[in-house]
Design a protein around this motif. Structure first.
Motif, PDB file in Angstrom:
ATOM      1  N   PRO A 185       0.825  -1.207   0.000  1.00  0.00           N
ATOM      2  CA  PRO A 185       0.000   0.000   0.000  1.00  0.00           C
ATOM      3  C   PRO A 185       0.860   1.259   0.000  1.00  0.00           C
ATOM      4  O   PRO A 185       1.942   1.296   0.593  1.00  0.00           O
ATOM      5  CB  PRO A 185      -0.797  -0.122   1.293  1.00  0.00           C
ATOM      6  N   TRP A 191      -5.665   0.585   4.255  1.00  0.00           N
ATOM      7  CA  TRP A 191      -5.394  -0.844   4.069  1.00  0.00           C
ATOM      8  C   TRP A 191      -6.195  -1.660   5.068  1.00  0.00           C
ATOM      9  O   TRP A 191      -6.299  -1.291   6.242  1.00  0.00           O
ATOM     10  CB  TRP A 191      -3.897  -1.118   4.253  1.00  0.00           C
ATOM     11  N   ASN A 193      -7.259  -5.755   6.514  1.00  0.00           N
ATOM     12  CA  ASN A 193      -6.784  -7.131   6.624  1.00  0.00           C
ATOM     13  C   ASN A 193      -7.881  -7.988   7.245  1.00  0.00           C
ATOM     14  O   ASN A 193      -7.844  -8.316   8.435  1.00  0.00           O
ATOM     15  CB  ASN A 193      -5.506  -7.177   7.477  1.00  0.00           C
TER      16      ASN A 193
END
Length: 682
Positions: A185, A191, A193
């Motif tokens: 990123p 970002w 997860n």
């Protein structure tokens, strides 16, 4: 500054997670786990559940400090011949790729090898910390991180740089690395997860039992085995878990310096400060901090450099998991509770423990000798205010040579050391005055880069095939990479730190605490970065105790690192496949005044490291901003110097945090400008 608690870390969102737990009534332990879990989301290029944890915890009500050792052992199937064969093959491949003879490079386990994976201790350590010292459920401490993993975090500039440097490693790694962490990123991007969020939810509900004996443990063992490693499910399920141990202590300027015991090199900090505490730094009875320079005078720098060179050389010889062979592991537990805080390891200076270890064939524990005033005096006699200690005199421990000033011609102390690493370190103080200094690490960036895949769903027909990789595994991973801490072993049968089954390697991660002359907590501190860590600790404490620097000023002050990095060897075939495929990835940094050698996200390969303190001509790197006169003094007394190190290469000097007690119960915090973090009070 604040009076109701403070958190300082390398990521702003992690600091916020910790203050959120403190505001909810949590202790420093609850908040520390919240910070650690949030860092696993925001900075996976340094830390995560695939790594290890060491922590120091101060209980204000009793004044007691305990050390938490959250590092698992090597697999039962890892022995010296197996490790040596892998290291020899990797060295030969690297030499062939380079078109050069690298036979003079000391062997080490390749950083990307599945053999470098030891049992990750972070999950057990997080649970043990909350169980022993928390007041909130583990699920509460993990909740902020779960939200961040699902909703996303903004990637910081330093983190993006480290992540991009690891792109080649991740592209070539087995498992789900490419789908989890690529493409890297960009700074300022959001970002997410979701795989890690799912793992954290399972861990919050099932605890260490679920992690090590359930689907995650099975996935770790299966992925490592598929990649050619020797780890089995039993290596994870049979491990006794994180343990509590008495810490190491020494005295500096009337204060008690607290460090974690072996197999970490916290003893380096104690020994270096023992040397400095009574050192005549200028040949005229001078002490650190007595000149007119606010920080970093040449005389003081020379003294600190020499003290840490001696201390790290001794640690290189003696730090090991001295009681590993033959040790009976306790039954697996959840980390204990308020009344039963889990396994308490024997004191590392215990004569009974040392005798038992020796009987089992383990190396002798030399802790008491290394910390003795007599030994500090011996080491102090090596110092000369106008010259550098010859490297040959550091190649053999002072414990192993006659007590004299004669030169010795040494002997092998082990492989080169790595001065910097990619790790996270943070400090937490709560409203009651309890405090935690904690380090969580993958060792080198993303570690091996291996991201375990979960067992494939047991669906039927076409749906089943769609949910499986070509090898029958689930393409969805656990959301974290596995460390490569096994690279800390020595591949020499007669070394105390020689690789062996069910043994912990030399660890670089060291949290720190400081107690005032009355035994009250004066500071919680640390400085991440491989072998920079003991050097950073020494410089922080000298800054505070000798120069009177405040928390942020001590963290900001320019640092030295002895010694600097060597250029890494060529990567193994395929490591740059991601870059070759045309992805827009910033080039990995190179060493140099404005390079990015420090703080890179991927491991260096085959014989990685730096000239260690026992290597002739090993240079001292000095950060941009250090006084020119001080740098000139280092050169004048004989230190090879790499000066004016700036830009991304400042990562070489680590990332520090510091909580410092002031008058009236006020806590001042400092977070490193070399990181993406901040300090915040409640």
């Amino acid at each position: 500054m604040g009076v109701h608690g403070l958190v300082a870390s390398s990521q702003a969102v992690a600091t916020a997670a910790g203050t959120r737990l403190l505001a909810a009534g949590g202790t420093a332990a609850d908040a520390a786990v919240a910070v650690a879990a949030a860092l696993a989301v925001a900075e996976p290029c340094s830390t995560g559940l695939g790594g290890d944890v060491f922590a120091l915890y101060y209980t204000a009500a009793t004044g007691e400090v305990t050390a938490l050792l959250g590092a698992g052992p090597s697999p039962a199937g890892l022995d010296l011949p197996t490790a040596t064969a892998a290291a020899t093959a990797a060295a030969a491949a690297a030499a062939g790729a380079a078109g050069a003879d690298r036979t003079d490079t000391p062997l080490m386990l390749p950083p990307t090898s599945p053999l470098a994976v030891t049992v990750p201790g972070a999950a057990s350590a997080w649970a043990a910390l909350v169980a022993a010292h928390g007041v909130l459920p583990l699920a509460s401490a993990l909740a902020p991180a779960i939200g961040l993993a699902e909703e996303g975090v903004v990637v910081g500039e330093v983190t993006a740089h480290q992540w991009a440097a690891a792109a080649g490693l991740l592209a070539a790694a087995p498992g789900a690395a490419t789908t989890t962490f690529l493409p890297p990123p960009a700074a300022g991007s959001v970002w997410r997860n979701p795989d890690l969020a799912a793992t954290l939810r399972g861990f919050a509900k099932g605890g260490p039992e679920w992690f090590y004996r359930g689907p995650v443990g099975a996935a770790i063992a299966a992925e490592v085995a598929a990649a050619g490693g020797v780890m089995t499910p039993a290596d994870l399920s049979d491990w006794g878990g994180a343990s509590w141990a008495p810490p190491l202590t020494s005295t500096y300027r009337g204060h008690t310096v607290v460090q974690v015991p072996m197999p970490t090199h916290g003893i380096s900090v104690c020994l270096a400060l023992n040397i400095l505490d009574e050192l005549d730094v200028d040949g005229r009875g001078g002490r650190l901090g007595e000149d007119t320079v606010p920080w970093g005078g040449g005389v003081a720098l020379h003294a600190m450099v020499e003290a840490v060179r001696v201390a790290m050389a001794e640690a290189k010889v003696h730090v090991c998991d001295w009681n590993a062979p033959g040790k009976e592991e306790p039954p697996f537990n959840e980390g204990g509770g308020k009344d039963t805080p889990g396994e308490v390891a024997p004191p590392c200076c215990s004569p009974a423990a040392a005798t038992a270890a020796a009987a089992a064939g383990a190396p002798a524990d030399r802790t008491a000798e290394l910390l003795s005033p007599e030994f500090a005096a011996r080491c102090r006699r090596l110092f000369r205010p106008d010259s550098v200690i010859p490297a040959a005199r550091l190649a053999t421990s002072r414990l192993n040579v006659p007590d004299s000033d004669a030169d010795d011609d040494g002997g092998g102390g082990g492989r080169p050391q790595k001065p910097y690493g990619e790790t996270v370190q943070f400090v937490v103080v709560d409203a009651a005055g309890n405090a935690c200094s904690l380090v969580n690490s993958n060792y080198m960036g993303f570690g091996t880069g291996i991201v375990p895949r979960l067992p494939a769903p047991h669906a039927a027909g076409a749906a089943d095939a769609a949910n499986r990789d070509s090898d029958g595994r689930n393409p969805r991973g656990v959301g974290f990479s596995l460390q490569n801490r096994g690279c800390g072993f020595e591949l020499s049968a007669d070394h105390a730190n020689a690789v062996a089954p069910r043994k912990r390697p030399f660890h670089t991660i060291i949290p720190g605490l400081l107690l005032d002359p009355d035994g009250r907590l004066a500071a919680a501190y640390g400085c991440m970065g491989g072998f920079m860590q003991p050097q950073g600790h020494v410089q922080l404490l000298v800054g505070v105790l000798d120069y009177g620097l405040g928390a942020q000023a001590a963290v900001d002050a320019p640092r030295f690192c002895a010694p600097p990095p060597r250029p890494p060897p060529p990567p193994p075939p395929g490591i740059n496949a991601y870059v070759a495929a045309g992805a827009a990835v910033p080039p990995a940094a190179t060493a140099g005044a404005d390079g990015g050698g420090g703080g890179g996200g991927g491991p260096r390969t085959g014989g990685v490291g730096v000239s260690d303190p026992t290597t002739a001509g090993a240079a001292v790197s000095v950060e941009r901003g250090m006084a020119a006169a001080a740098v000139a003094h280092l050169a004048a007394v004989g230190h090879p110097v790499v000066a004016d190190v700036g830009g991304w290469a400042r990562g070489l000097f680590g990332k520090a945090t510091l909580a410092l007690r002031r008058e009236g119960g006020v806590w001042a915090g400092g977070a490193d400008p070399r990181s993406d973090g901040c300090a915040s009070a409640v």
